[in-house]
Design an enzyme around this catalytic site. Structure first.
Site, mmCIF file in Angstrom:
data_model
loop_
_atom_site.group_PDB
_atom_site.id
_atom_site.type_symbol
_atom_site.label_atom_id
_atom_site.label_comp_id
_atom_site.label_asym_id
_atom_site.label_seq_id
_atom_site.Cartn_x
_atom_site.Cartn_y
_atom_site.Cartn_z
ATOM 1 N N HIS A 44 0.826 -1.205 0.000
ATOM 2 C CA HIS A 44 0.000 0.000 0.000
ATOM 3 C C HIS A 44 0.865 1.261 0.000
ATOM 4 C CE1 HIS A 44 -3.776 -2.252 1.601
ATOM 5 N NE2 HIS A 44 -3.650 -2.311 0.300
ATOM 6 N N CYS A 104 2.863 -11.880 2.875
ATOM 7 C CA CYS A 104 3.779 -11.774 4.009
ATOM 8 C C CYS A 104 3.659 -13.026 4.878
ATOM 9 C CB CYS A 104 3.439 -10.527 4.820
ATOM 10 S SG CYS A 104 4.343 -10.401 6.377
ATOM 11 N N GLU A 135 -6.185 -7.378 3.733
ATOM 12 C CA GLU A 135 -5.749 -8.417 4.667
ATOM 13 C C GLU A 135 -6.942 -9.013 5.423
ATOM 14 O OE1 GLU A 135 -3.156 -8.900 8.753
ATOM 15 O OE2 GLU A 135 -2.639 -7.260 7.389
#
EC number: 1.17.7.4
Length: 387
Positions: A44, A104, A135
Site C-alpha cells: 500500500h 507476508c 488483509e
C-alpha cells in the site's frame, strides 16, 4: 521553519515482508516474456506501485477476470503481500493462470490459525480497522462462516461489530485473531474488552501483530517526548502508516502525513511547522527507506548550517568535524553514527558556526557504486561552504 533538531526514527521504511513482495514482482517481470499481473497493490504505497508500473512490464488489477483485456497480458499473476482468500486462488486456477504468492509470512500465519480454529469448531473474532482492507478480506475468506469482524477500539464502519456489543453463537468456543498492522495499544484494549465479556476467549500464544508494526510504534513513543511535531511518510491506504500517524499525533500533539514534495511545501506555506524546533520523522513499513532519507534531507535544507550528532542511552555527543563517516560495515540505516550505539533515533542537529553554509548533501557509497568493496556502505553528512 525554525527546526533545530531532527529525530529520524529507527526502524523505519520497508519491512522484510514488503521487500520480499517487491522483489518477487521485479524478478517475475524480468523473467517472464510477457508482462506480469499483480492482484491488488503489491504493497500500500503509491510510489512503489507507480515505479513498478513504469515500462508496462507490470499491471495491477482488482479483478482477475479483467486480465484478458489488458494489452499484451501474460498468464502470470502475483498475489499481494496482504494475502488473499481461497476464492481468489480458485479463480486464478480456473482461468489457467500461473501464480506467485507474495503474501507476508506473518499474514500467512494468521491464515493458518484461522483454518485451524475453524476446523476445531471455534467462532473467530477477527479484529481489524476496516472490513474493506485486503488483509481482513483474505483472512476472513479462510473461514467466512466462522468469522465475525470486530472493529479495533475507535474504529467503526460497515461490516465491523463493536467489541462492547458483539454477539457470538457459543461463548465457550471462541478465539480472537487480529489484523497484523493495527495499533498495539488499541488492539490490547480491544482484546481486554472481549476477554471481560467472554472469559473463555482463546488468545493465541503468539501475537498476530507484525513485529515491524510494533517496533515502529515503539520508536515513535520513545521519540515523541523530545519533539514538537512529527512527519509521518505514508500513503492514506496504508493501515500501519495511518496507525503511526494517529499514534504520533496522540503522543507528540502534532503530526502530519506526507507522501509527495508538494505535501511538505503545503505545510510550510500554511505555517503548520511554525515554532517547531525539534522534529520527528518516521515512515510506514510500506514506505521506501530512500523516501525517509530524502525527506530528512528536504526538511533540513532550510537550515543554513549543519553537523551531525549521535544519540545513545539518552546522551548526545556532537562531532565538530564537517565530515564524519560511519564505520559500521553493514550500516542499514546509512546514518551518521558510530558502531555499537543503539538508539530509537538518529539525531541531526545544526551547530552555531561563524561561517555560513549554503548547502549540504548526504554522500553514500553503496554496492552498485563501489563494486571493488561490495560489503562496505559508507555514510557521510557533508556541508559545503558558501562562496
Amino acid at each position: 521553519m525554525t527546526v533545530e533538531r531532527i529525530h529520524l526514527a529507527k526502524p523505519r521504511g520497508f519491512c522484510a515482508g514488503v521487500v520480499m513482495a517487491i522483489q518477487a514482482v521485479e524478478k517475475a517481470a524480468l523473467r517472464e516474456e510477457k508482462p506480469v499481473t499483480v492482484y491488488h497493490s503489491i504493497v500500500h504505497n503509491h510510489t512503489v506501485v507507480e515505479r513498478l508500473s513504469e515500462g508496462g512490464r507490470v499491471h495491477f488489477v482488482e479483478d482477475l477476470d479483467t486480465i484478458e483485456a489488458l494489452p499484451d497480458s501474460g498468464d502470470t499473476v502475483i498475489f499481494s503481500a496482504h494475502g488473499i482468500s481461497p476464492a481468489v486462488r480458485e479463480r486464478a486456477r480456473a482461468l489457467g493462470l500461473s501464480t506467485i504468492d507474495a503474501t507476508c509470512p506473518l499474514v500467512t500465519k494468521v491464515h493458518t490459525e484461522a483454518k485451524k480454529y475453524a476446523r476445531e469448531g471455534y467462532t473467530i473474532l477477527l479484529i481489524g480497522d476496516s472490513a474493506k482492507h485486503q488483509e481482513v478480506i483474505g483472512t476472513r475468506g479462510e473461514a467466512p462462516e466462522n468469522t465475525i469482524l470486530v472493529g479495533v477500539l475507535g474504529k467503526t464502519g460497515a461490516g465491523l461489530h463493536d467489541p462492547h456489543t458483539v454477539e457470538v453463537p457459543d461463548p465457550e468456543r471462541l478465539v480472537v485473531l487480529t489484523q497484523t498492522t493495527l495499533s498495539v495499544d488499541d488492539t490490547r484494549k480491544t482484546i481486554e474488552i472481549l476477554k471481560g465479556r467472554f472469559p473463555a476467549l482463546v488468545v493465541p500464544p503468539s501475537e498476530d501483530l507484525c513485529y515491524a508494526t510494533k517496533n515502529r510504534q515503539d520508536a515513535v513513543k520513545n521519540i515523541a517526548p523530545q519533539v514538537d511535531a512529527f512527519l509521518v511518510l505514508t500513503s492514506t491506504h496504508s493501515s500501519n502508516g495511518m496507525r503511526l500517524l494517529e499514534l504520533a499525533e496522540a503522543e507528540a500533539g502534532r503530526a502530519y502525513r506526507l507522501e509527495t514534495a508538494a505535501d511538505l511545501q503545503a505545510l510550510e506555506q500554511n505555517g503548520d511547522l511554525d515554532g517547531v524546533r525539534s522534529l520527528g520523522i518516521t515512515s510506514a513499513a510500506s514506505t521506501p527507506t530512500t523516501s525517509c532519507r530524502t525527506w530528512w534531507h528536504t526538511s533540513a535544507a532550510s537550515i543554513p548550517s549543519c553537523r551531525s550528532s549521535r544519540k545513545a542511552n539518552g546522551k548526545t555527543s556532537n562531532s565538530a568535524s564537517r565530515r564524519r563517516f560511519c564505520r559500521r560495515r553493514r550500516c542499514r540505516a546509512r546514518c551518521s553514527h558510530d558502531p555499537g550505539l543503539k538508539s530509537e533515533a538518529c539525531v541531526w542537529t545544526p551547530p552555531q558556526l561563524r561561517v555560513p553554509f549554503q548547502a549540504f548533501s548526504f554522500g553514500f557509497s553503496v554496492r552498485h557504486i563501489s563494486p571493488s568493496r561490495p560489503s562496505l556502505r559508507v555514510c557521510a553528512l557533508r556541508a559545503t561552504r558558501g562562496a
